[in-house]
Write an enzyme that holds these catalytic residues in place. Structure first.
Site, PDB file in Angstrom:
ATOM      1  CD1 TRP A  18      -2.148   2.145   1.507  1.00 53.67           C
ATOM      2  CD2 TRP A  18      -3.389   0.437   0.760  1.00 53.67           C
ATOM      3  NE1 TRP A  18      -3.421   2.606   1.294  1.00 53.67           N
ATOM      4  CE2 TRP A  18      -4.194   1.588   0.847  1.00 53.67           C
ATOM      5  CE3 TRP A  18      -3.948  -0.765   0.312  1.00 53.67           C
ATOM      6  CZ2 TRP A  18      -5.540   1.567   0.504  1.00 53.67           C
ATOM      7  CZ3 TRP A  18      -5.283  -0.778  -0.015  1.00 53.67           C
ATOM      8  CH2 TRP A  18      -6.065   0.368   0.074  1.00 53.67           C
ATOM      9  CG  HIS A  48      -3.784  -4.170   6.236  1.00 53.56           C
ATOM     10  ND1 HIS A  48      -5.023  -4.754   6.280  1.00 53.56           N
ATOM     11  CD2 HIS A  48      -3.532  -3.687   7.464  1.00 53.56           C
ATOM     12  CE1 HIS A  48      -5.521  -4.610   7.488  1.00 53.56           C
ATOM     13  NE2 HIS A  48      -4.638  -3.962   8.232  1.00 53.56           N
ATOM     14  CG  HIS A  52      -3.928  -8.662   4.091  1.00 55.54           C
ATOM     15  ND1 HIS A  52      -3.766  -8.194   2.808  1.00 55.54           N
ATOM     16  CD2 HIS A  52      -4.807  -7.812   4.676  1.00 55.54           C
ATOM     17  CE1 HIS A  52      -4.485  -7.105   2.641  1.00 55.54           C
ATOM     18  NE2 HIS A  52      -5.145  -6.846   3.743  1.00 55.54           N
ATOM     19  CG  ASP A  54      -8.837  -6.239   6.041  1.00 52.19           C
ATOM     20  OD1 ASP A  54      -7.615  -6.368   5.839  1.00 52.19           O
ATOM     21  OD2 ASP A  54      -9.599  -5.571   5.306  1.00 52.19           O
ATOM     22  CG  HIS A  58      -7.865  -2.543   8.665  1.00 46.51           C
ATOM     23  ND1 HIS A  58      -6.766  -1.714   8.650  1.00 46.51           N
ATOM     24  CD2 HIS A  58      -8.342  -2.548   7.387  1.00 46.51           C
ATOM     25  CE1 HIS A  58      -6.591  -1.244   7.426  1.00 46.51           C
ATOM     26  NE2 HIS A  58      -7.529  -1.723   6.645  1.00 46.51           N
ATOM     27  CD  GLU A 171      -8.697  -6.421   2.103  1.00 45.64           C
ATOM     28  OE1 GLU A 171      -9.608  -5.600   2.015  1.00 45.64           O
ATOM     29  OE2 GLU A 171      -7.698  -6.236   2.833  1.00 45.64           O
TER      30      GLU A 171
HETATM   31  N1  LIG Z   1      -8.054  -1.166   3.726  1.00 51.65           N
HETATM   32  C1  LIG Z   1      -6.843  -1.731   3.186  1.00 51.65           C
HETATM   33  C2  LIG Z   1      -5.600  -1.139   3.786  1.00 51.65           C
HETATM   34  C3  LIG Z   1      -5.599   0.323   3.951  1.00 51.65           C
HETATM   35  O1  LIG Z   1      -6.599   0.982   3.854  1.00 51.65           O
HETATM   36  C4  LIG Z   1      -4.305   0.922   4.217  1.00 51.65           C
HETATM   37  C5  LIG Z   1      -3.205   0.119   4.397  1.00 51.65           C
HETATM   38  C6  LIG Z   1      -1.988   0.681   4.687  1.00 51.65           C
HETATM   39  C7  LIG Z   1      -1.831   2.049   4.763  1.00 51.65           C
HETATM   40  C8  LIG Z   1      -2.936   2.857   4.569  1.00 51.65           C
HETATM   41  C9  LIG Z   1      -4.173   2.292   4.297  1.00 51.65           C
HETATM   42  N2  LIG Z   1      -5.263   3.093   4.108  1.00 51.65           N
HETATM   43  C10 LIG Z   1      -5.106   4.453   4.107  1.00 51.65           C
HETATM   44  O2  LIG Z   1      -5.986   5.219   3.854  1.00 51.65           O
HETATM   45  C11 LIG Z   1      -6.820  -3.184   3.508  1.00 51.65           C
HETATM   46  O3  LIG Z   1      -7.768  -3.657   4.076  1.00 51.65           O
HETATM   47  O4  LIG Z   1      -5.842  -3.866   3.271  1.00 51.65           O
HETATM   48 ZN   LIG Z   2      -9.344  -4.509   3.740  1.00 46.43          ZN
HETATM   49 ZN   LIG Z   3      -6.303  -5.425   4.596  1.00 46.61          ZN
END
Ligand SMILES: N[C@@H](CC(=O)c1ccccc1NC=O)C(=O)O
Ligand SMILES: [Zn+2]
Ligand SMILES: [Zn+2]
Length: 208
Positions: A18, A48, A52, A54, A58, A171
């Site tokens: 990410w 993440h 992986h 959630d 999270h 995910e």
């Molecule tokens: N929702 C994503 C991860 C995510 O939103 C995220 C992961 C790492 C750093 C920032 C993130 N979101 C920032 O807005 C997930 O579930 O993997």
């Molecule tokens: Zn997610």
């Molecule tokens: Zn995630």
């Protein structure tokens, strides 16, 4: 005899992460090449990254953490389906697919086309899909995408709605080449007490 198939992303320094988050790294803290009696590694990565799950924590400050999640969600029969997700993943995408009694649903969208890069865009899950799937009996939703919401989403409506309907999220699956149908699935999280997410080794074996 059907074989176990690995549907996990490989973890290495090139695994996409990410934007702005912690990438995967591995180093030896003790090295036989340097005279130590054993090789001992250290890994560092976002929770993440890659394939992986959630935990509700999270996206919900009061939500369950990884260690509190029911293991039964992540081991058992799963149904793999292919959908057209050119824009989003809504009820319409599942037209003509029988989902009654499906507890673990793995959805191949084919929309993360280059697994060597983090995508610029992904189709989001429409929040209305959550009660629809929950009514069919779905408790685990797995996708071949890094998130169930738009990448720039701050409210995470799909994460919240799925969780509110009792559906857990898996995910970053690799589902290319997997034919739709019934499989045995194992995708257990690590026993992380404080976990908001956890890498999993996701594997499936065709039933029958
Ligand atoms: N929702 C994503 C991860 C995510 O939103 C995220 C992961 C790492 C750093 C920032 C993130 N979101 C920032 O807005 C997930 O579930 O993997
Ligand atoms: Zn997610
Ligand atoms: Zn995630």
């Amino acid at each position: 005899m059907n074989q176990w198939l690995d549907i996990s992303q490989r973890l290495n320094e090139n695994t996409p992460y990410w934007p702005g988050d912690t990438q995967y790294s591995y180093r030896l803290n003790s090295s036989m090449a340097e005279g130590s009696s054993v090789n001992v590694g250290e890994i560092r990565m976002s929770t993440h990254l890659g394939t992986h799950i959630d935990a509700p924590y999270h996206f919900d400050e009061n939500g369950k953490k990884i260690i509190e999640l029911d293991l039964d969600l992540y081991i058992g029969t799963a149904t793999v389906v292919k959908v057209d997700a050119a824009e989003s993943i809504g009820i319409k995408a599942f037209e003509g697919i029988e989902l009654t009694g499906v507890r673990r649903l793995l959805v191949a969208t084919g929309q993360w086309k280059d697994l060597s890069r983090f995508p610029e865009w992904i189709p989001p899950v429409e929040p209305d899909l959550a009660p629809f799937l929950a009514n069919k009996g779905v408790r685990l939703l797995g996708l071949d995408l890094p998130s169930v919401d738009c990448l720039d989403s701050k409210e995470l409506p799909a994460h919240n709605k799925l969780s509110g309907c009792g559906i857990h999220i898996l995910e970053g699956l690799v589902l290319d080449g997997l034919e739709p149908g019934l499989y045995d699935l194992a995708a257990l999280p690590l026993a992380l007490e404080a976990g908001d997410g956890s890498p999993v080794r996701a594997v499936v074996k065709k039933k029958g």
